[in-house]
Each structure stands twice: as structure tokens, then as C-alpha cells.
Design an enzyme around this catalytic site. Structure first.
Site, PDB file in Angstrom:
ATOM      1  N   CYS A   2     -14.140  10.525  -6.029  1.00  0.00           N
ATOM      2  CA  CYS A   2     -13.010  10.788  -6.322  1.00  0.00           C
ATOM      3  C   CYS A   2     -12.190  10.486  -4.828  1.00  0.00           C
ATOM      4  O   CYS A   2     -12.761  10.077  -3.694  1.00  0.00           O
ATOM      5  CB  CYS A   2     -12.568  12.077  -6.658  1.00  0.00           C
ATOM      6  SG  CYS A   2     -13.806  12.621  -7.804  1.00  0.00           S
ATOM      7  N   ARG A  27     -11.780   4.394  -6.136  1.00  0.00           N
ATOM      8  CA  ARG A  27     -12.327   5.198  -6.374  1.00  0.00           C
ATOM      9  C   ARG A  27     -12.512   6.625  -7.281  1.00  0.00           C
ATOM     10  O   ARG A  27     -13.115   6.891  -7.306  1.00  0.00           O
ATOM     11  CB  ARG A  27     -11.231   6.172  -4.698  1.00  0.00           C
ATOM     12  CG  ARG A  27     -12.119   5.360  -3.787  1.00  0.00           C
ATOM     13  CD  ARG A  27     -11.731   6.439  -2.402  1.00  0.00           C
ATOM     14  NE  ARG A  27     -12.665   7.688  -2.552  1.00  0.00           N
ATOM     15  CZ  ARG A  27     -13.368   7.710  -1.271  1.00  0.00           C
ATOM     16  NH1 ARG A  27     -13.368   6.225  -0.434  1.00  0.00           N
ATOM     17  NH2 ARG A  27     -14.633   8.471  -0.780  1.00  0.00           N
ATOM     18  N   TRP A  74     -12.510  11.288 -10.345  1.00  0.00           N
ATOM     19  CA  TRP A  74     -13.687   9.703 -11.740  1.00  0.00           C
ATOM     20  C   TRP A  74     -14.585  11.333 -11.477  1.00  0.00           C
ATOM     21  O   TRP A  74     -14.916  12.042 -11.044  1.00  0.00           O
ATOM     22  CB  TRP A  74     -14.641   8.795 -10.594  1.00  0.00           C
ATOM     23  CG  TRP A  74     -15.843   8.153 -11.361  1.00  0.00           C
ATOM     24  CD1 TRP A  74     -15.572   7.110 -11.876  1.00  0.00           C
ATOM     25  CD2 TRP A  74     -16.688   8.813 -11.621  1.00  0.00           C
ATOM     26  NE1 TRP A  74     -16.460   6.641 -12.571  1.00  0.00           N
ATOM     27  CE2 TRP A  74     -17.796   7.434 -12.470  1.00  0.00           C
ATOM     28  CE3 TRP A  74     -18.325   9.607 -10.785  1.00  0.00           C
ATOM     29  CZ2 TRP A  74     -18.932   7.204 -12.685  1.00  0.00           C
ATOM     30  CZ3 TRP A  74     -19.276   9.448 -11.448  1.00  0.00           C
ATOM     31  CH2 TRP A  74     -18.950   8.517 -12.209  1.00  0.00           C
ATOM     32  N   ASN A  98     -13.835  15.088  -3.659  1.00  0.00           N
ATOM     33  CA  ASN A  98     -14.581  14.664  -3.991  1.00  0.00           C
ATOM     34  C   ASN A  98     -16.123  14.958  -3.976  1.00  0.00           C
ATOM     35  O   ASN A  98     -16.300  15.436  -2.538  1.00  0.00           O
ATOM     36  CB  ASN A  98     -14.354  13.651  -2.689  1.00  0.00           C
ATOM     37  CG  ASN A  98     -15.207  12.344  -3.089  1.00  0.00           C
ATOM     38  OD1 ASN A  98     -16.001  12.356  -4.675  1.00  0.00           O
ATOM     39  ND2 ASN A  98     -15.453  11.395  -2.652  1.00  0.00           N
ATOM     40  N   GLY A  99     -16.952  15.036  -4.623  1.00  0.00           N
ATOM     41  CA  GLY A  99     -18.320  15.397  -4.063  1.00  0.00           C
ATOM     42  C   GLY A  99     -18.497  16.462  -5.596  1.00  0.00           C
ATOM     43  O   GLY A  99     -18.419  16.414  -6.693  1.00  0.00           O
ATOM     44  N   LYS A 483     -22.466  -8.135 -12.990  1.00  0.00           N
ATOM     45  CA  LYS A 483     -21.049  -8.564 -13.272  1.00  0.00           C
ATOM     46  C   LYS A 483     -20.685  -8.567 -14.800  1.00  0.00           C
ATOM     47  O   LYS A 483     -19.123  -7.575 -15.047  1.00  0.00           O
ATOM     48  CB  LYS A 483     -20.604 -10.087 -12.353  1.00  0.00           C
ATOM     49  CG  LYS A 483     -20.535  -9.341 -11.056  1.00  0.00           C
ATOM     50  CD  LYS A 483     -19.514  -8.843 -10.574  1.00  0.00           C
ATOM     51  CE  LYS A 483     -20.060  -8.817  -8.923  1.00  0.00           C
ATOM     52  NZ  LYS A 483     -21.040  -7.330  -9.099  1.00  0.00           N
ATOM     53  N   GLU A 486     -20.595  -5.308 -16.305  1.00  0.00           N
ATOM     54  CA  GLU A 486     -19.828  -4.182 -15.566  1.00  0.00           C
ATOM     55  C   GLU A 486     -17.829  -4.131 -15.659  1.00  0.00           C
ATOM     56  O   GLU A 486     -17.418  -2.955 -16.265  1.00  0.00           O
ATOM     57  CB  GLU A 486     -19.375  -4.185 -14.323  1.00  0.00           C
ATOM     58  CG  GLU A 486     -20.476  -4.054 -13.166  1.00  0.00           C
ATOM     59  CD  GLU A 486     -20.523  -4.000 -11.679  1.00  0.00           C
ATOM     60  OE1 GLU A 486     -21.065  -2.911 -11.218  1.00  0.00           O
ATOM     61  OE2 GLU A 486     -20.248  -5.301 -11.103  1.00  0.00           O
ATOM     62  N   HIS A 502     -42.794 -13.744 -21.131  1.00  0.00           N
ATOM     63  CA  HIS A 502     -44.164 -12.572 -21.915  1.00  0.00           C
ATOM     64  C   HIS A 502     -43.530 -11.664 -22.245  1.00  0.00           C
ATOM     65  O   HIS A 502     -43.653 -10.123 -21.987  1.00  0.00           O
ATOM     66  CB  HIS A 502     -43.897 -12.280 -19.961  1.00  0.00           C
ATOM     67  CG  HIS A 502     -45.299 -12.893 -18.838  1.00  0.00           C
ATOM     68  ND1 HIS A 502     -46.688 -12.974 -19.849  1.00  0.00           N
ATOM     69  CD2 HIS A 502     -44.944 -14.703 -18.365  1.00  0.00           C
ATOM     70  CE1 HIS A 502     -46.923 -15.015 -18.952  1.00  0.00           C
ATOM     71  NE2 HIS A 502     -45.910 -14.792 -18.528  1.00  0.00           N
ATOM     72  N   LYS A 602     -15.488   2.459  -7.705  1.00  0.00           N
ATOM     73  CA  LYS A 602     -16.362   2.043  -5.896  1.00  0.00           C
ATOM     74  C   LYS A 602     -17.276   2.244  -5.474  1.00  0.00           C
ATOM     75  O   LYS A 602     -18.102   1.883  -4.916  1.00  0.00           O
ATOM     76  CB  LYS A 602     -14.424   1.884  -5.448  1.00  0.00           C
ATOM     77  CG  LYS A 602     -14.732   0.203  -4.244  1.00  0.00           C
ATOM     78  CD  LYS A 602     -15.328  -0.678  -4.845  1.00  0.00           C
ATOM     79  CE  LYS A 602     -15.650  -2.142  -4.135  1.00  0.00           C
ATOM     80  NZ  LYS A 602     -16.040  -3.534  -4.453  1.00  0.00           N
TER      81      LYS A 602
END
Length: 607
Positions: A2, A27, A74, A98-99, A483, A486, A502, A602
């Protein structure tokens, strides 16, 4: 995961806090909020979703005050709702975080048993209650924080606002970055220097375990043992202009187009063109004694490390282990004395990678770090710092950071080979010349942008897409698939081309586009053989090669992309461009949020 910004100011802070959040939105963007201290009370505004929703709330209900904190989230604990949005507050304090507080459930149960009432599902709210409880009992802000921090297990960056102290904020960090900014009669907190760029260039980076009391007059930092310490103030060199999209539609598109310049400026640190010699930023670091290399990274950086494994073993004949950072510690790797542990990260703050670095340090390894933020935690803990010089990368899907990582790793592999006595002067000169050709070759690859955009409608309807490559093109196949996943949300997988028969070839039918990355060279014919196996089963093949390769094998493909013919050493750097552009144009056609794809952030600062 965050973003945090805080201001102890002399002017109203709400607009500047909101502007800081815009710079931190890469973020996290599940929700956002602001709290200020005004007229003896905490004022708070929060909103679910993108930052524009918070801006609308603030326009309808303005918030005053000259001291404040703000957060863009986030989600880790609790759904992305307004109630779970930061700041979390009691009558006495407001907190942004954040965390992850790993022991929050035990703390929450303890607080509820004492009669505290919770309004969210988040781990962060326990911090607000723990601090508030002490303040309500008469403790000063400093004493309250000093008592609470040792009780928090996990990773955190915190900024705490106090109702009774309108000219004071307290910040703390453990495992998540936090910086202090110094202004004129103002002081700031931020997750990174980018958030503070319009406010100040004077930055102090908090060390692991630090906490800080900031007022308008400045900052007093305390270490993990609560001892007053000084942290040096440096000029960040980050400007607001560095995060402008210019005339590009998205940051990702801008950053793809910046690659010729940033790869060139990165290589300048590792090549001496005046005499065509290799160099390292720390010239006296002795690579000749390194017996083994352990490469550790996550996501796109892991694929850069995968390319490097090929280079290190082929050029320097140094054995290489490669691990996802999230798995590295838990398999208890055997680390030989005299080994080098090489960590690759855009931010230098990725929690998994940072924890792996510290594990390797404890195992007696030398530490090398390839990183885009030279003031980051990983950079500060490295024996050999290898900066990428990509500049701020705002798009969540990494592009220019990846190619700059490859440039650094190619130069490092060549330095290894030289240190091990495996390069003649003529070979060293040739490698320097080949690496120096990379920026121009990237420019040529960018000329295929219109052709790639025209190809995108072929991919948009697909549910599944496969990417194939051999050698160093195999990691590029993995990166191309990543990519696409995402930013377009299409399921995609990368495979070593020889492995198709295979098992994965069972997936092939006329509805599955197959992207084949195959520059002409030693592995070209084998890759084409695998490609033809796909074509024989109705697969729609897009061949990315050079003109010689397309002339030899382009027949029967639904599309081809011709890149410049380049030396195998720089091929991964150049061939990254079309897989980036393909993902970009598919995402644009699908209408997804290119710069801020769902569920991603990010800088992943939680494990």
C-alpha cells in the site's frame, strides 16, 4: 503493498495528500482515505475503489487541517470496502499501514476482551486501538508507540496521527519502506521518494526497526532499541515530471518506448566505450573467487534471472541455482562457502526477496543486488550493488525495468567470464560492442508497433495462448505469457518449445494462438521443428524472428513479426519488446486497466 503519505505542515494539507496518493496509486488502488487533525478532532474521508472516488468524496465533503495522513490500499486482510479502507481511527488516533500484522488476531481478541469495539476486518485497526488505549490512559504519543511497536509481529510501515497533538506525526518501519522528507517549516512521511517529489527533494531513509517523531521543525529518529539516531539526509533526484505520461495513452506504453534510452543509460555504468572494456560499479569486487551463484527473484525479475542463468553458465562456466524468492528459504538450500547470492528486484523492497537476502547473508554468502532503487533496503544491504537506472516505473506490469535488468545481468555475466579468465581481449571488445548495439536494436523493434497492434485482434478472443521458445527465448516465452495474463486477463502459458510434445501439445487446436519466439541462430531449426508440430495440429502460429528466420519458416504462420538480426547475447533484451507490445495492445482492445490491472500491486511488500 500500500501507499502512505503524511504531512505536518503550515498550510492545509488535503489537496497535497491527495496529490501524493496519485503518485502512489501504483502501489494499491482497492480503496483510499485521508485523515487530518482539525479543531481538536480527527476528520476522516475514505472511499472504495480507485482514487477518483476519494476525490469525489473530498469535493462533496472538504476536509481541513494542516497535519494529515493518507493511504491508498492493496487489500491483504479484509475485502476492499470503505469500512476496511485506511486510515483506521479511534477518537484519539488515526493510523495508516503498509504491510501485515501477523499476530493481529490474538491482539484483536485481547482488545475486544477489554471492551474495545472494532469497525473493520483489517489487521491495521489493532494498532489504532493499542495506541489509543495507552494515550487515553495518559501516555504521551512517543511512550504509547514505544510500548506498542514490540507487540507487533510481521512487516509494517506506519504513520500515526494524534487528536491531542495537531502538529505531530509518528512513523515506524519494520520490513516495509518509509522515508522522511524535510521541507521549509514542514516535514513529511512517505512510502517512497516519489510520493514526496513535489514537496521536497531532501529525503532521509529510515532503517529497519526505526521509528520517527516528526513536527514542522524536523524529525527525531529512534532505532529499534529506542535510542535517538541520525539518518543522513540526501537529495532524492526524483521529480514530478518523471511520472508524467507525456503524449502516451498509458504509463506502460510510455515505459516500453523509454527502453532504448534507459537501457543505454544503464549500460553506460557497465561498459567503457572509450577502450571497449567491461566494468563494474564496484571495481574491486573479486568475482574470480566465486564458486557458485544463487539467483533469487520474483515474477518478471525471476525470468530475468532465468536468462542470466544461461549467460553465467555459458560464458563464465559458473554453476547457477535459480529460486523463486517465496520458496527459497523454505527448501533450506545448501549454500556453499564462497558463493554469491544474487537478488533481482525492481523496487528493492519486495518482502519475499528481502527475506531471502537476509537468509543468504546468515548463510555466509556474498550479496549482489540488481535493483532499480539504489536507496532501497536491498541496495543498502548489498556487498555488490548493480543499479538498473530505469527511472520510476509506474505501470504495474514491468517493462523497462526488465530490459534494464537483462542489460545489467549480461554485463555481469561478461564480467564473470573475464574474471574467470574465459575472455580474450578481442572477445571482451566484441561483447562490449554487441551490448552497445542493444539500444538501437530496441528502437528498430519498436518500429513493429503498428504491426503488433494489427495482430492484437487475433489474440483478443482467445481463452488460452501459448508462448514457445528455446534457450534464452524460453524465459521470454514465460515473460510474454505473464505479461498477457497480468494486463489482459487471458490465460497464457510459456513453454520450452521442445517440451510441447511431452504433454502441452494436447492443448493445441484452431482456437489456441501460439506465439513462437525464434531468432535465427543455433537453436532456430529445432524451434521451427517444434513449431511445425503445432501447425500440423491446427495451431495458429505467430512467429517472432528476424528476416532470415521468417524467410525460412514463415510460411503457414497466421502472422510474422520481423525484428533486427542481433547477436544472441542481446536477443533477449530486444525480443522482450514485441511480447510487451502484444500484451499491451491486446489489453487496450479488451478495455482492461492497463496500468493498474486488477488484484496486482507494483511493490509487493508482504509475503
Amino acid at each position: 503493498m500500500c501507499g502512505i503519505i503524511g504531512i505536518v505542515g503550515s498550510q492545509p494539507v488535503a489537496d497535497r495528500l491527495l496529490d501524493g496518493l496519485r503518485r502512489l496509486e501504483y502501489r494499491g488502488y482497492d480503496s483510499a482515505g485521508i485523515a487530518t487533525d482539525f479543531n481538536g478532532r480527527i476528520e476522516r474521508r475514505r472511499a472504495e475503489g480507485k482514487l477518483i472516488n476519494l476525490a469525489k468524496v473530498l469535493a462533496a465533503e472538504p476536509i481541513e487541517g494542516t497535519t494529515g495522513i493518507a493511504h491508498t490500499r492493496w487489500a491483504t486482510h479484509g475485502a476492499p470496502t470503505t469500512n476496511n479502507a485506511h486510515p483506521h481511527a479511534t477518537d484519539e488516533v488515526a493510523v495508516v499501514h503498509n504491510g501485515i500484522i501477523e499476530n493481529f488476531k490474538a491482539l484483536r481478541d485481547e482488545l475486544i476482551a477489554r471492551g474495545r469495539v472494532f469497525n473493520s476486518e483489517t489487521d491495521t485497526e489493532v494498532v489504532a486501538h493499542l495506541v489509543s488505549e495507552l494515550v487515553e490512559a495518559g501516555a504521551s504519543p512517543q511512550d504509547a508507540v514505544r510500548q506498542v511497536l514490540p507487540r507487533l509481529h510481521g512487516a509494517f510501515a506506519l504513520a500515526i496521527l494524534f487528536r491531542q497533538y495537531p502538529d505531530l506525526l509518528i512513523g515506524a518501519r519494520l520490513g516495509s519502506p518509509l522515508v522522511v522528507g524535510h521541507g521549509d517549516n514542514e516535514t513529511y512521511l512517505g512510502s517512497d521518494a516519489l510520493a514526496l517529489a513535489p514537496l521536497t527533494q531532501k529525503i532521509a531513509y529510515l532503517e529497519e526497526g526505526d521509528w520517527v517523531v516528526i513536527t514542522r521543525q524536523g524529525a527525531q529518529v529512534f532505532d529499534v532499541g529506542n535510542n535517538p539516531v541520525e539518518r543522513p539526509v540526501t537529495l532524492s533526484g526524483v521529480s514530478g515530471a518523471m511520472i508524467d505520461k507525456g503524449n502516451h495513452r498509458h504509463f506502460m506504453q510510455k515505459e516500453i518506448y523509454e527502453q532504448p534510452v534507459v537501457v543505454a543509460q544503464t549500460l553506460k555504468s557497465y561498459l567503457r566505450r572509450i577502450d571497449d572494456k567491461l566494468s563494474l560499479p564496484i571495481p574491486d569486487f573479486d568475482l574470480s573467487t566465486i564458486s557458485r551463484v544463487s539467483i533469487v527473484a520474483c515474477g518478471t525479475s525471476y525470468y530475468a534471472g532465468m536468462v542470466a542463468k544461461y549467460w553465467f553458465e555459458q560464458f563464465a562456466r559458473v554453476p547457477v541455482d535459480l529460486d523463486f524468492a517465496s520458496e527459497f528459504r523454505y527448501r533450506e538450500p545448501v549454500m556453499e562457502a564462497g558463493g554469491l547470492a544474487l537478488f533481482i528486484s525492481q523496487s528493492g523492497e519486495t518482502a519475499d526477496t528481502l527475506a531471502a537476502l537476509r537468509h543468504a547473508r546468515a548463510e555466509g554468502q556474498k550479496i549482489a543486488v540488481v535493483v532499480n532503487v539504489p536507496t532501497s533496503s536491498m541496495a543498502r544491504e548489498a556487498d555488490l550493488l548493480l543499479p538498473t537506472h530505469a527511472g520510476p516505473e509506474i505501470g504495474v506490469a514491468s517493462t523497462k525495468a526488465f530490459t534494464c535488468q537483462l542489460a545489467v545481468l549480461a554485463a555481469l555475466a561478461a564480467n564473470f567470464a573475464q574474471a574467470k579468465g574465459r575472455l580474450t581481449p578481442a572477445e571482451e571488445k566484441a561483447i562490449v560492442e554487441h551490448l552497445s548495439e542493444a539500444p538501437a536494436a530496441i528502437n528498430q523493434a519498436l518500429l513493429q508497433d503498428e504491426a503488433i497492434e494489427a495482430l492484437a485482434p487475433l489474440i483478443v478472443p482467445a481463452r488460452d495462448v501459448l508462448y514457445l521458445g528455446r534457450g534464452t527465448d524460453y524465459p521470454l516465452a514465460l515473460e510474454g505469457a505473464l505479461k498477457l495474463k497480468e494486463i489482459s486477463y487471458i490465460h497464457a502459458e510459456g513453454y520450452a518449445a521442445g517440451e510441447m510434445k511431452h504433454g502441452p501439445i494436447a492443448l493445441i487446436d484452431e482456437a489456441v494462438p501460439v506465439i513462437v519466439i525464434a531468432p535465427s541462430g543455433p537453436l532456430f531449426e529445432k524451434t521451427v521443428s517444434n513449431m511445425q508440430e503445432v501447425q500440423a495440429r491446427g495451431g495458429k502460429v505467430v512467429l517472432i524472428s528476424d528476416e532470415a528466420g521468417i524467410a525460412q519458416a514463415g510460411e503457414g504462420c497466421v502472422a510474422t513479426l520481423a525484428l533486427p538480426q542481433v547477436h544472441p547475447l542481446i536477443a533477449p533484451i530486444v525480443y522482450a519488446v514485441p511480447v510487451q507490445l502484444l500484451a499491451y495492445h491486446v489489453a487496450v482492445l479488451k478495455g482492461t486497466d492497463v496500468d493498474q490491472p486488477r488484484n496486482l500491486a507494483k511493490s509487493v511488500t508482504v509475503e
